[in-house]
Design a protein around this motif. Sequence first.
Motif, PDB file in Angstrom:
ATOM      1  N   GLU A 120      36.547  31.626  50.337  1.00 43.91           N
ATOM      2  CA  GLU A 120      37.896  31.153  50.015  1.00 43.91           C
ATOM      3  C   GLU A 120      37.896  30.428  48.677  1.00 43.91           C
ATOM      4  OE1 GLU A 120      41.468  28.230  51.671  1.00 43.91           O
ATOM      5  OE2 GLU A 120      39.529  28.266  52.707  1.00 43.91           O
ATOM      6  N   THR A 121      36.880  29.609  48.431  1.00 48.56           N
ATOM      7  CA  THR A 121      36.775  28.910  47.154  1.00 48.56           C
ATOM      8  C   THR A 121      36.701  29.905  45.999  1.00 48.56           C
ATOM      9  OG1 THR A 121      35.702  26.987  48.147  1.00 48.56           O
ATOM     10  CG2 THR A 121      35.342  27.340  45.796  1.00 48.56           C
ATOM     11  N   ALA A 122      35.898  30.963  46.178  1.00 44.50           N
ATOM     12  CA  ALA A 122      35.767  31.978  45.132  1.00 44.50           C
ATOM     13  C   ALA A 122      37.085  32.709  44.906  1.00 44.50           C
ATOM     14  CB  ALA A 122      34.665  32.962  45.505  1.00 44.50           C
ATOM     15  N   ALA A 123      37.804  33.012  45.974  1.00 44.12           N
ATOM     16  CA  ALA A 123      39.092  33.700  45.835  1.00 44.12           C
ATOM     17  C   ALA A 123      40.097  32.828  45.100  1.00 44.12           C
ATOM     18  CB  ALA A 123      39.626  34.095  47.208  1.00 44.12           C
ATOM     19  N   ARG A 124      40.106  31.551  45.402  1.00 44.97           N
ATOM     20  CA  ARG A 124      41.027  30.650  44.712  1.00 44.97           C
ATOM     21  C   ARG A 124      40.636  30.502  43.237  1.00 44.97           C
ATOM     22  NH1 ARG A 124      44.492  27.373  47.751  1.00 44.97           N
ATOM     23  NH2 ARG A 124      44.387  27.712  50.017  1.00 44.97           N
ATOM     24  N   TRP A 125      39.329  30.534  42.946  1.00 42.79           N
ATOM     25  CA  TRP A 125      38.881  30.528  41.550  1.00 42.79           C
ATOM     26  C   TRP A 125      39.427  31.753  40.819  1.00 42.79           C
ATOM     27  CZ3 TRP A 125      36.247  33.845  38.392  1.00 42.79           C
ATOM     28  CH2 TRP A 125      35.715  33.331  37.208  1.00 42.79           C
ATOM     29  N   LEU A 126      39.350  32.922  41.461  1.00 42.72           N
ATOM     30  CA  LEU A 126      39.855  34.140  40.835  1.00 42.72           C
ATOM     31  C   LEU A 126      41.360  34.051  40.595  1.00 42.72           C
ATOM     32  CD1 LEU A 126      38.870  36.930  39.871  1.00 42.72           C
ATOM     33  CD2 LEU A 126      39.519  37.829  42.111  1.00 42.72           C
ATOM     34  N   LEU A 127      42.083  33.539  41.570  1.00 43.96           N
ATOM     35  CA  LEU A 127      43.521  33.365  41.397  1.00 43.96           C
ATOM     36  C   LEU A 127      43.838  32.465  40.203  1.00 43.96           C
ATOM     37  CD1 LEU A 127      44.600  32.890  45.120  1.00 43.96           C
ATOM     38  CD2 LEU A 127      45.525  34.625  43.577  1.00 43.96           C
ATOM     39  N   GLU A 128      43.055  31.416  40.043  1.00 45.67           N
ATOM     40  CA  GLU A 128      43.327  30.460  38.974  1.00 45.67           C
ATOM     41  C   GLU A 128      42.881  30.966  37.609  1.00 45.67           C
ATOM     42  OE1 GLU A 128      42.100  25.880  37.652  1.00 45.67           O
ATOM     43  OE2 GLU A 128      41.514  26.659  39.626  1.00 45.67           O
ATOM     44  N   HIS A 129      41.735  31.632  37.555  1.00 41.98           N
ATOM     45  CA  HIS A 129      41.107  31.928  36.266  1.00 41.98           C
ATOM     46  C   HIS A 129      41.297  33.352  35.775  1.00 41.98           C
ATOM     47  CE1 HIS A 129      38.967  28.079  35.865  1.00 41.98           C
ATOM     48  NE2 HIS A 129      38.813  28.138  37.182  1.00 41.98           N
ATOM     49  N   ALA A 130      41.690  34.287  36.634  1.00 47.31           N
ATOM     50  CA  ALA A 130      41.780  35.688  36.201  1.00 47.31           C
ATOM     51  C   ALA A 130      42.726  35.892  35.020  1.00 47.31           C
ATOM     52  CB  ALA A 130      42.173  36.586  37.371  1.00 47.31           C
ATOM     53  N   PRO A 131      43.925  35.300  35.016  1.00 42.41           N
ATOM     54  CA  PRO A 131      44.821  35.560  33.873  1.00 42.41           C
ATOM     55  C   PRO A 131      44.227  35.157  32.532  1.00 42.41           C
ATOM     56  CG  PRO A 131      46.044  34.645  35.720  1.00 42.41           C
ATOM     57  CD  PRO A 131      44.597  34.512  36.067  1.00 42.41           C
ATOM     58  N   ALA A 132      43.603  33.978  32.453  1.00 38.40           N
ATOM     59  CA  ALA A 132      43.058  33.522  31.181  1.00 38.40           C
ATOM     60  C   ALA A 132      41.718  34.177  30.860  1.00 38.40           C
ATOM     61  CB  ALA A 132      42.901  32.002  31.193  1.00 38.40           C
ATOM     62  N   ARG A 133      40.857  34.321  31.861  1.00 46.58           N
ATOM     63  CA  ARG A 133      39.509  34.828  31.596  1.00 46.58           C
ATOM     64  C   ARG A 133      39.484  36.343  31.453  1.00 46.58           C
ATOM     65  NH1 ARG A 133      33.817  32.493  33.501  1.00 46.58           N
ATOM     66  NH2 ARG A 133      32.497  34.212  32.796  1.00 46.58           N
ATOM     67  N   PHE A 134      40.260  37.048  32.279  1.00 47.52           N
ATOM     68  CA  PHE A 134      40.212  38.509  32.274  1.00 47.52           C
ATOM     69  C   PHE A 134      41.487  39.149  31.732  1.00 47.52           C
ATOM     70  CE2 PHE A 134      37.695  37.275  36.202  1.00 47.52           C
ATOM     71  CZ  PHE A 134      36.476  37.288  35.543  1.00 47.52           C
ATOM     72  N   GLY A 135      42.511  38.343  31.492  1.00 47.68           N
ATOM     73  CA  GLY A 135      43.756  38.879  30.964  1.00 47.68           C
ATOM     74  C   GLY A 135      44.554  39.681  31.962  1.00 47.68           C
ATOM     75  N   THR A 136      44.395  39.391  33.253  1.00 48.07           N
ATOM     76  CA  THR A 136      45.117  40.150  34.274  1.00 48.07           C
ATOM     77  C   THR A 136      45.389  39.281  35.488  1.00 48.07           C
ATOM     78  OG1 THR A 136      45.064  42.127  35.694  1.00 48.07           O
ATOM     79  CG2 THR A 136      42.977  41.013  35.321  1.00 48.07           C
ATOM     80  N   ALA A 137      46.508  39.553  36.140  1.00 47.82           N
ATOM     81  CA  ALA A 137      46.834  38.908  37.413  1.00 47.82           C
ATOM     82  C   ALA A 137      46.856  39.927  38.537  1.00 47.82           C
ATOM     83  CB  ALA A 137      48.171  38.193  37.327  1.00 47.82           C
ATOM     84  N   ALA A 138      46.382  41.157  38.263  1.00 47.04           N
ATOM     85  CA  ALA A 138      46.282  42.187  39.300  1.00 47.04           C
ATOM     86  C   ALA A 138      44.943  42.012  40.006  1.00 47.04           C
ATOM     87  CB  ALA A 138      46.393  43.576  38.683  1.00 47.04           C
ATOM     88  N   LEU A 139      44.979  41.598  41.258  1.00 44.14           N
ATOM     89  CA  LEU A 139      43.767  41.204  41.969  1.00 44.14           C
ATOM     90  C   LEU A 139      43.583  42.018  43.240  1.00 44.14           C
ATOM     91  CD1 LEU A 139      44.218  37.322  41.733  1.00 44.14           C
ATOM     92  CD2 LEU A 139      43.125  38.858  40.080  1.00 44.14           C
ATOM     93  N   ALA A 140      42.323  42.172  43.643  1.00 46.87           N
ATOM     94  CA  ALA A 140      41.992  42.827  44.905  1.00 46.87           C
ATOM     95  C   ALA A 140      40.747  42.165  45.464  1.00 46.87           C
ATOM     96  CB  ALA A 140      41.768  44.325  44.716  1.00 46.87           C
ATOM     97  N   VAL A 141      40.474  42.435  46.727  1.00 47.44           N
ATOM     98  CA  VAL A 141      39.273  41.914  47.369  1.00 47.44           C
ATOM     99  C   VAL A 141      38.568  43.075  48.051  1.00 47.44           C
ATOM    100  CG1 VAL A 141      40.482  41.302  49.509  1.00 47.44           C
ATOM    101  CG2 VAL A 141      38.359  40.140  48.928  1.00 47.44           C
ATOM    102  N   ALA A 142      37.238  43.017  48.070  1.00 51.17           N
ATOM    103  CA  ALA A 142      36.449  44.067  48.699  1.00 51.17           C
ATOM    104  C   ALA A 142      35.239  43.438  49.369  1.00 51.17           C
ATOM    105  CB  ALA A 142      36.005  45.109  47.663  1.00 51.17           C
TER     106      ALA A 142
END
Length: 292
Positions: A120-142
Amino acid sequence: MPVRADLAGLVPETRAFYAARGERRGPASADELRAARAQLPPVRPPDAHAGGVPLWVHEPDGAARGAVLDVPGGGFTLGPTPAGLARAAATARSLGVAVVVPGYRLAPESPWPAAPDDCETAARWLLEHAPARFGTAALAVAGSSAGATLATTTLLRLRDAGLAGEFAGAVLEYGTFDLSGTTPAGRRITGEWFLEAYAGAVPDRTLPDVSPAFGDLRGLPPVLLVAGEHDVLLDDDLAMAERLAAAGVDVDVRVYPEQPHGFTGHPTAMARAARAERGAWLLARLLARLGG
């Protein structure tokens, strides 16, 4: 659920591969786990941390078309491996997406709820950081095997926090969804050592955070559920698919002929076909979230 008849031509090669490889199983005791861990080559240092959770980050060559939290399996006891990280890197390159692999705490040293807490901590990190770090808010989990279990519990936690809708989809490969042994499917793995290592101290293993098959599955994003025809977890996966569908979740189930547990990580044409279909499904959901 129909088995993929269109891939029957790939079965002879996989029969030969598994006949030569021989039957394998996970550790059946703490001593066997220590021996298995000792045989694993070390992984490289992580690229980032979410709180105290190490993250291995794989980025594409160009602009990322999405970002995927890819939860490793290993019976809740082994965690990321060099081979698994290499597959994550290949996914990043082939799909043009960022792939983040969390190194959650492992059983038996850190039993439930350590692993779902870290995921859960990692998923919340992705939610917070993906737009700035990866330039995208399109997310998935596997996730695969225990990773599929943890991917599902992560989505349930996020759903309860009103955040599951931020994810465009989830790929669940041959997960363990009933750790309680109270369903016909769950009873097929009763007595497996990893269950005791991970959840042995849990008074009621039907708790959805342990066994997501017992959870309220409404409000989850679309799911691709992958399993092999000869996997001991097939019935568990099919039962989970039925529960997802009954909860109104868009679920796509693909059963690959004569494949055992963990087959998508093996060097066979069947595994390559399954990985290609997994990638196409993921990319379609991510691009749909981006609107193109």
